[in-house]
Design a protein around this motif. Structure first.
Motif, PDB file in Angstrom:
ATOM      1  N   UNK A   1       0.826  -1.209   0.000  1.00  0.00           N
ATOM      2  CA  UNK A   1       0.000   0.000   0.000  1.00  0.00           C
ATOM      3  C   UNK A   1       0.859   1.258   0.000  1.00  0.00           C
ATOM      4  N   UNK A   2       1.840   1.286   0.893  1.00  0.00           N
ATOM      5  CA  UNK A   2       2.653   2.498   1.051  1.00  0.00           C
ATOM      6  C   UNK A   2       3.483   2.789  -0.192  1.00  0.00           C
ATOM      7  N   UNK A   3       4.010   1.748  -0.833  1.00  0.00           N
ATOM      8  CA  UNK A   3       4.795   1.957  -2.048  1.00  0.00           C
ATOM      9  C   UNK A   3       3.928   2.458  -3.194  1.00  0.00           C
ATOM     10  N   UNK A   4       2.724   1.907  -3.331  1.00  0.00           N
ATOM     11  CA  UNK A   4       1.818   2.392  -4.370  1.00  0.00           C
ATOM     12  C   UNK A   4       1.447   3.851  -4.104  1.00  0.00           C
ATOM     13  N   UNK A   5       1.176   4.168  -2.848  1.00  0.00           N
ATOM     14  CA  UNK A   5       0.858   5.554  -2.494  1.00  0.00           C
ATOM     15  C   UNK A   5       2.019   6.479  -2.860  1.00  0.00           C
ATOM     16  N   UNK A   6       3.245   6.064  -2.524  1.00  0.00           N
ATOM     17  CA  UNK A   6       4.416   6.878  -2.854  1.00  0.00           C
ATOM     18  C   UNK A   6       4.534   7.071  -4.362  1.00  0.00           C
ATOM     19  N   UNK A   7       4.362   5.984  -5.109  1.00  0.00           N
ATOM     20  CA  UNK A   7       4.516   6.042  -6.563  1.00  0.00           C
ATOM     21  C   UNK A   7       3.460   6.926  -7.209  1.00  0.00           C
ATOM     22  N   UNK A   8       2.211   6.797  -6.793  1.00  0.00           N
ATOM     23  CA  UNK A   8       1.113   7.470  -7.500  1.00  0.00           C
ATOM     24  C   UNK A   8       0.816   8.875  -6.999  1.00  0.00           C
TER      25      UNK A   8
ATOM     26  N   UNK B   1      14.574 -12.934  -0.970  1.00  0.00           N
ATOM     27  CA  UNK B   1      14.589 -12.531  -2.377  1.00  0.00           C
ATOM     28  C   UNK B   1      13.173 -12.436  -2.920  1.00  0.00           C
ATOM     29  N   UNK B   2      12.346 -13.443  -2.652  1.00  0.00           N
ATOM     30  CA  UNK B   2      10.983 -13.409  -3.186  1.00  0.00           C
ATOM     31  C   UNK B   2      10.169 -12.287  -2.546  1.00  0.00           C
ATOM     32  N   UNK B   3      10.462 -11.955  -1.281  1.00  0.00           N
ATOM     33  CA  UNK B   3       9.791 -10.809  -0.653  1.00  0.00           C
ATOM     34  C   UNK B   3      10.158  -9.517  -1.370  1.00  0.00           C
ATOM     35  N   UNK B   4      11.436  -9.353  -1.710  1.00  0.00           N
ATOM     36  CA  UNK B   4      11.873  -8.158  -2.434  1.00  0.00           C
ATOM     37  C   UNK B   4      11.237  -8.104  -3.820  1.00  0.00           C
ATOM     38  N   UNK B   5      11.149  -9.251  -4.488  1.00  0.00           N
ATOM     39  CA  UNK B   5      10.506  -9.283  -5.804  1.00  0.00           C
ATOM     40  C   UNK B   5       9.034  -8.885  -5.704  1.00  0.00           C
ATOM     41  N   UNK B   6       8.369  -9.306  -4.645  1.00  0.00           N
ATOM     42  CA  UNK B   6       6.978  -8.918  -4.429  1.00  0.00           C
ATOM     43  C   UNK B   6       6.868  -7.401  -4.268  1.00  0.00           C
ATOM     44  N   UNK B   7       7.716  -6.820  -3.437  1.00  0.00           N
ATOM     45  CA  UNK B   7       7.657  -5.370  -3.214  1.00  0.00           C
ATOM     46  C   UNK B   7       7.917  -4.603  -4.504  1.00  0.00           C
ATOM     47  N   UNK B   8       8.823  -5.108  -5.319  1.00  0.00           N
ATOM     48  CA  UNK B   8       9.160  -4.418  -6.567  1.00  0.00           C
ATOM     49  C   UNK B   8       7.938  -4.214  -7.457  1.00  0.00           C
ATOM     50  N   UNK B   9       6.968  -5.110  -7.338  1.00  0.00           N
ATOM     51  CA  UNK B   9       5.764  -5.007  -8.155  1.00  0.00           C
ATOM     52  C   UNK B   9       4.985  -3.722  -7.892  1.00  0.00           C
ATOM     53  N   UNK B  10       5.241  -3.061  -6.772  1.00  0.00           N
ATOM     54  CA  UNK B  10       4.441  -1.908  -6.364  1.00  0.00           C
ATOM     55  C   UNK B  10       5.204  -0.588  -6.433  1.00  0.00           C
ATOM     56  N   UNK B  11       6.376  -0.613  -7.056  1.00  0.00           N
ATOM     57  CA  UNK B  11       7.214   0.587  -7.102  1.00  0.00           C
ATOM     58  C   UNK B  11       7.026   1.408  -8.368  1.00  0.00           C
ATOM     59  N   UNK B  12       6.198   0.952  -9.279  1.00  0.00           N
ATOM     60  CA  UNK B  12       5.934   1.715 -10.497  1.00  0.00           C
ATOM     61  C   UNK B  12       7.128   1.864 -11.411  1.00  0.00           C
ATOM     62  N   UNK B  13       8.127   0.982 -11.279  1.00  0.00           N
ATOM     63  CA  UNK B  13       9.315   1.079 -12.118  1.00  0.00           C
ATOM     64  C   UNK B  13      10.254   2.208 -11.734  1.00  0.00           C
TER      65      UNK B  13
END
Length: 532
Positions: free
Chosen positions: A387-394, A478-490
């Motif tokens: 949630x927080x990463x999507x909020x930051x990105x958008x 590693x898989x946790x980091x990959x999951x978080x990356x999905x929400x960073x908007x590139x």
């Protein structure tokens, strides 16, 4: 020379000498006051509780430790043979080694210090000096006035390391309902042969950031609800120029669609919230890249319905260390008046067991609409961070995005308790964070974002699965980091998993037992160096 009274003592021009304690905690601790003294004359220590003089380890090929500035002068003044004392006590001058030398009772007349300390500075590197400062802090607890020549002639970076070590090791956690805690740190430390400069003020700000993070993280969860942390953020930011705090309660989070935070906090009697802390540089500052820091803020983690074993649950008041660290870093940036605009996002929730707890097998829709299959309710950190990463990105338009979290046991299994796992595919950002790590002594190790493991995030019922299925690729961090990356908007992004170094089971050099505040100084140094 008489002992100066409080009114006659020089003041630290930074004005930043105290770390505010959380509300409700007793046993307030004060950071030692660091005061530069231009004169290098050891007789300035007349009437002091302690005079500490540096001794370096023997260079390769030699057997005797090497006196450093002030040591020979102190020996002559006090009529001591420090070489013989060192040999008798097998003192070698290694970094952080301390040899206390009681002085004759006649010294109580104010003609000299009450105690001499030989302080090992090892090879004189920044790491050794940080450890020496920490050792001095522990050796002088309960003293009113300490004088040392250990800073004489040091370049600013080394002087800062020494001062930070001293201030960091002086810390003691807040104690609720206890009046007779550990002896307080020394009240005043005078550094002979130094002058006022940025090394002092920046060391104090950096150490205070760590104190703040430690205080918040160490506070028991019986006190520390999500809204309590929000109140602390408001209190700490009050009066700090350029800082604004915004708090969204559960009702506002529901309106905005923060499904991850709401799901994690659903089982608790204390509702979740999200705190945003913004620092805007002074007017007229040249525009710099906007940095957004996101910190995991689980104020207590039972594991939810996927409940933790009792032993693993005991330290879980510290599961909001990431939120504490990013809050402390933003406040530190403001106190230093850095030209870098910085925003911290703190998603705060308690992961409890209750009738309304979210369940394994549920599908949760996080901010932005992505659906997530829940496989383990004890993997709650990545849900609030999503949630927080999507909020930051958008909504916050970051140029650089860094999240900090006590996220996975896998990180500490792989790297132990002294290194944080650092994930990023951005080479310049990696080198900047590594450089800050080397400067502060808060060690990180780059971990790979293994693209072949992304299949572990596939779900039959949702867009993503947040924990790999049994028989998956392993590499939980590693898989946790990959999951978080999905929400960073590139966006340019780094993830810092501090599950290992965020907590310590004993004092070690500048690290104190319990909540360590790991990452606060690292992030602040990165911002100081100009995050680009």
């Amino acid at each position: 020379m008489p002992r100066p009274t409080d009114s006659s003592r020089p003041t630290n021009s930074s004005g930043l000498t105290d770390a505010s304690r959380p509300a409700g905690a007793s046993g307030p601790a004060r950071m030692p006051r660091l005061v530069p003294v231009a004169s290098g004359d050891v007789r300035h220590a007349a009437g002091a509780d302690v005079l500490a003089v540096p001794v370096a380890a023997a260079p390769q090929g030699e057997s005797e430790p090497q006196p450093r500035p002030g040591t020979a002068d102190a020996a002559v003044w006090l009529g001591l043979n420090t070489s013989v004392l060192a040999e008798q006590q097998r003192f070698r001058g290694t970094a952080g080694e301390v040899l206390g030398v009681p002085l004759p009772s006649a010294r109580d007349d104010g003609a000299g210090p009450r105690r001499l300390v030989l302080l090992g500075v090892g090879d004189g590197s920044a790491t050794s000096l940080r450890r020496a400062g920490a050792a001095l802090a522990r050796a002088t607890r309960g003293a009113e006035r300490v004088v040392t020549t250990a800073g004489t002639g040091l370049p600013p970076a080394d002087l800062r390391a020494f001062c930070e070590g001293l201030l960091l090791a002086a810390y003691a956690p807040p104690r609720e309902g206890v009046t007779d805690g550990p002896r307080p740190p020394a009240e005043l430390v005078e550094l002979l042969g130094t002058d006022e400069g940025p090394a002092f003020s920046r060391a104090v700000v950096a150490a205070r950031a760590t104190w703040r993070a430690r205080d918040l993280t160490a506070t028991p969860s019986s006190t520390k609800s999500p809204h309590w942390v929000a109140d602390q953020a408001r209190a700490m930011a009050a009066g700090v120029p350029g800082v604004e705090v915004e708090v969204w309660d559960a009702r506002e989070l529901r309106r905005r669609g923060f499904g991850g935070v709401l799901a994690v906090g659903a089982g608790s009697a204390t509702p979740p919230c999200v705190v945003t802390v913004r620092y805007t540089p002074p007017a007229g500052t040249a525009p710099r890249r906007h940095v957004v820091l996101v910190g995991k803020g689980i104020t207590f983690d039972t594991g939810g319905l996927s409940i933790k074993p009792r032993e693993a649950m005991v330290p879980m008041k510290t599961d909001m260390a990431g939120a504490a660290v990013v809050l402390a870093a933003v406040l530190g940036a403001a106190e230093l008046e850095l030209p870098q605009p910085v925003t911290a996002v703190l998603p705060l929730a308690e992961n409890a067991v209750g009738a309304s707890s979210y369940r394994p097998g549920d599908v949760v829709r996080v901010l932005g609409g992505t659906s997530v299959e829940i496989a383990n309710t004890d993997a709650e950190g990545r849900m609030v961070l999503a949630d927080a990463l999507v909020h930051a990105d958008t909504h916050l338009a970051p140029d650089l995005l860094v999240d900090v979290a006590t996220l996975t046991g896998a990180a500490s299994l792989g790297l132990g308790k002294r290194h944080a796992a650092l994930y990023t595919a951005d080479a310049p950002l990696l080198e900047q964070l590594r450089s800050a790590s080397a400067a502060t002594g808060e060690r990180v190790w780059r971990m790979p974002l293994v693209e072949d493991y992304t299949y572990a995030l596939e779900s039959d019922v949702a867009d993503l699965r947040h924990v790999a299925a049994k028989g998956g690729p392993g590499g939980g961090s590693i898989t946790a980091a990959l999951f978080l990356r999905e929400f960073t908007g590139g966006r340019r992004w780094a993830h810092l998993d501090i599950a290992g170094p965020g907590r310590a089971d004993k004092d070690e050099h500048e690290v104190t037992k319990g909540a360590t505040g790991f990452g606060a100084r690292l992030l602040l140094r990165w911002l100081e160096d100009g995050a680009v």
